[in-house]
Structures are given as C-alpha cells and as structure tokens.
Design an enzyme around this catalytic site. Sequence first.
Site, PDB file in Angstrom:
ATOM      1  CE  LYS A 199      11.594  -6.195  -9.005  1.00  0.00           C
ATOM      2  NZ  LYS A 199      12.408  -6.207  -7.823  1.00  0.00           N
ATOM      3  N   GLY A 254       9.598 -15.208  -2.808  1.00  0.00           N
ATOM      4  CA  GLY A 254      10.379 -16.030  -1.890  1.00  0.00           C
ATOM      5  C   GLY A 254      10.926 -17.249  -2.596  1.00  0.00           C
ATOM      6  N   GLY A 265       0.838  -1.183   0.000  1.00  0.00           N
ATOM      7  CA  GLY A 265       0.000   0.000   0.000  1.00  0.00           C
ATOM      8  C   GLY A 265       0.880   1.244   0.000  1.00  0.00           C
ATOM      9  CG  ASN A 283       6.699  -1.010  -8.861  1.00  0.00           C
ATOM     10  OD1 ASN A 283       5.938  -1.597  -9.634  1.00  0.00           O
ATOM     11  ND2 ASN A 283       6.839  -1.354  -7.588  1.00  0.00           N
ATOM     12  CB  CYS A 333       3.092   2.706 -12.847  1.00  0.00           C
ATOM     13  SG  CYS A 333       2.933   4.494 -12.897  1.00  0.00           S
ATOM     14  N   GLY A 346      14.310 -13.194  -7.493  1.00  0.00           N
ATOM     15  CA  GLY A 346      13.323 -14.201  -7.138  1.00  0.00           C
ATOM     16  C   GLY A 346      13.892 -15.404  -6.425  1.00  0.00           C
ATOM     17  N   GLY A 347      13.708 -15.457  -5.101  1.00  0.00           N
ATOM     18  CA  GLY A 347      13.990 -16.656  -4.333  1.00  0.00           C
ATOM     19  C   GLY A 347      15.439 -16.977  -4.065  1.00  0.00           C
ATOM     20  CG  ASN A 407       7.472  -6.938  -8.715  1.00  0.00           C
ATOM     21  OD1 ASN A 407       7.547  -7.268  -7.545  1.00  0.00           O
ATOM     22  ND2 ASN A 407       7.175  -5.706  -9.090  1.00  0.00           N
TER      23      ASN A 407
END
Length: 308
Positions: free
Chosen positions: A168, A216, A75, A130, A133, A242-243, A195
């Site tokens: 991104k 994760g 948020g 980012n 958007c 990523g992870g 992402n």
Amino acid sequence: MNTQVSCEIRKKKIILKNPIMSAPGGFGNIIEYKDFVDLSKVGALIPNSMLKEDGGPNGINKFMTTPYGYLSSFGPNNIGLATFIQEVLPKIPEDAAPVIVDIKAKSMEEMGESVELAAKTEKIMAVEVNLNCPYASPEPLYWTDPKKLEELMGIVRQAAGEKLVIAKAPGGIYPMKEMAEILEKAGTDMFVPFNCIDGCAVNVRTRTVQGGGFFGPGIKPVALSRCKEAASVFHIPVIGAGGITCAEDILEYLMVGAFAVQVGSANLTRPDFMQNLPDELEKLQEELGIESLDDIRGTAKMIQMNVF
C-alpha cells in the site's frame, strides 16, 4: 453480466466475486459492519490497519470530518493483529468474502513477525503492507531509501510464504517508476498506488491544529491519476483507491488500469454503503453493455494533452 475480476499471479489465477474491497481505515474490524452489509457480496474485506500488538488511545480525533473528505490520525489505537486473529476473525461468517489484513509496523523485524503471523492463518488471503513504515517513529520512512525498501519487502516476501503480498503506497506523492522497480524485484504481488495526502484543520475557537491524512471524494482526481500512472509502469496488478462514492467511480478506476478498488470514506459516511454497491455496479454494466469487467481494464484513452 459477469461482475468477477481476475488476474494471474505467480502462475495462479486470482478471481474475486467483484472488484469491490473495503479500504483499511474505512471498515472498522469488519464485524462492526456485518449488520449493515452482507459480507459475502463484496470482493474482499480489509479491516483497519494493525500493528502486531494492541495499542492505546492517541488523544486526538481518529477521524475528523472536513469538506469533501476526512482527516485520519489513527496513531497506535487499533486492536493488534494477534487480537484480530484470535478474537475477531472467528466471528466473521464462513461465507464472507476473503479477508486481507493491512499491517503497519514500528520496525522491519516487527513487520516480518506480523506478516508471518498472518501467513499462518488460513482465513487470511493476503497481507497488505503499509509502506508508512516505521510507523509512529522519528526514523525516516523506509520507502524514502531504496535499499531499505527493498530490504523491507524482501523480509515480507519471505515471511508471507504462499500468501499474496500487497504493498500500500505511502501517503503523499512518491516516484512511481522507482517504486515499481523495487517492489516487483522484491516479489510483491499487487500494489495500491494511493493512500492519502497530508492535510490539517484549524479550530478557530481554540486556535489548535489537527493534522492527518486527507482522504475522501475530494482527492479522487489525484488518486485516479496516480492509479493510471501506476498501471502504466507496474507489471503486477494495481488496486485503485481514493474517493469512490458510486459504481461509475469503480469503472473509472478499472478503465485506467485497476484490477480492483478499495472503498473507504464512503463507508464512514454511510455504514450500509457497500451493501448496494455490487448491485449498482451490475446495473451500470448492463446499461453500458459491458459483459465482463476484465474486458474494460485499461481501455480509457487520453483525449487531449495535459495543459496547465
């Protein structure tokens, strides 16, 4: 062993001490981690993604632990870019790794203003856009419309001046080849191809659902595949994400074509995670006889056809 990574962007050679970056959402505002991590040991530092102005609480968990990862629902509750520049950036040690800011915005105009603000700040090396958007808006995301995405990135490129521009990826799956054509045409310098993916968790006692972006270790095979695909269609450097939980993960991303990597969820699991990661990477390089990380980029070969 040489842990540096390098690439050429707009006829300039970019060199990082090593390919390890923090990921937006996984390293607070940087200074929150300075007691756990030597900020000079990594390649680059990226704080939580930021709107231009400060936000307020969003009323739900910012992070929610799930099996094999986290659900994130930020948020607008982070500090804004202006506050970060004025209050946080001066507290980051002078010998720290280069700082990259990840910017989210509620409109194209706001994105341009934020990028321009970051571009005027000497201690910021690059801006990361980012692509989710307009942020927290009922309006369709710009990346779903090629013309709007091209317009957005054109605004960013102009506002950024000589600063590096990183895009991104939006959450979820998107058309990689079309994304490459638009971003490169607009003058984007680097691309992060992953992402998060949409996820949710259910509280069976309250019968409530919390949604968010899932990231994760559990999504690493998906993220690695997207990185490999991106490296095959983009002509600009790709940053894997990523992870990542160990040095071997870093080499996997580099071997499918990544220039560098972003580490997120592991920092939430252990705040000192990135303190030892550069040393682990160097040790693994020595074990495998890898003199230079640039030499292994994109060297992984497919050994069998994909069969489902």
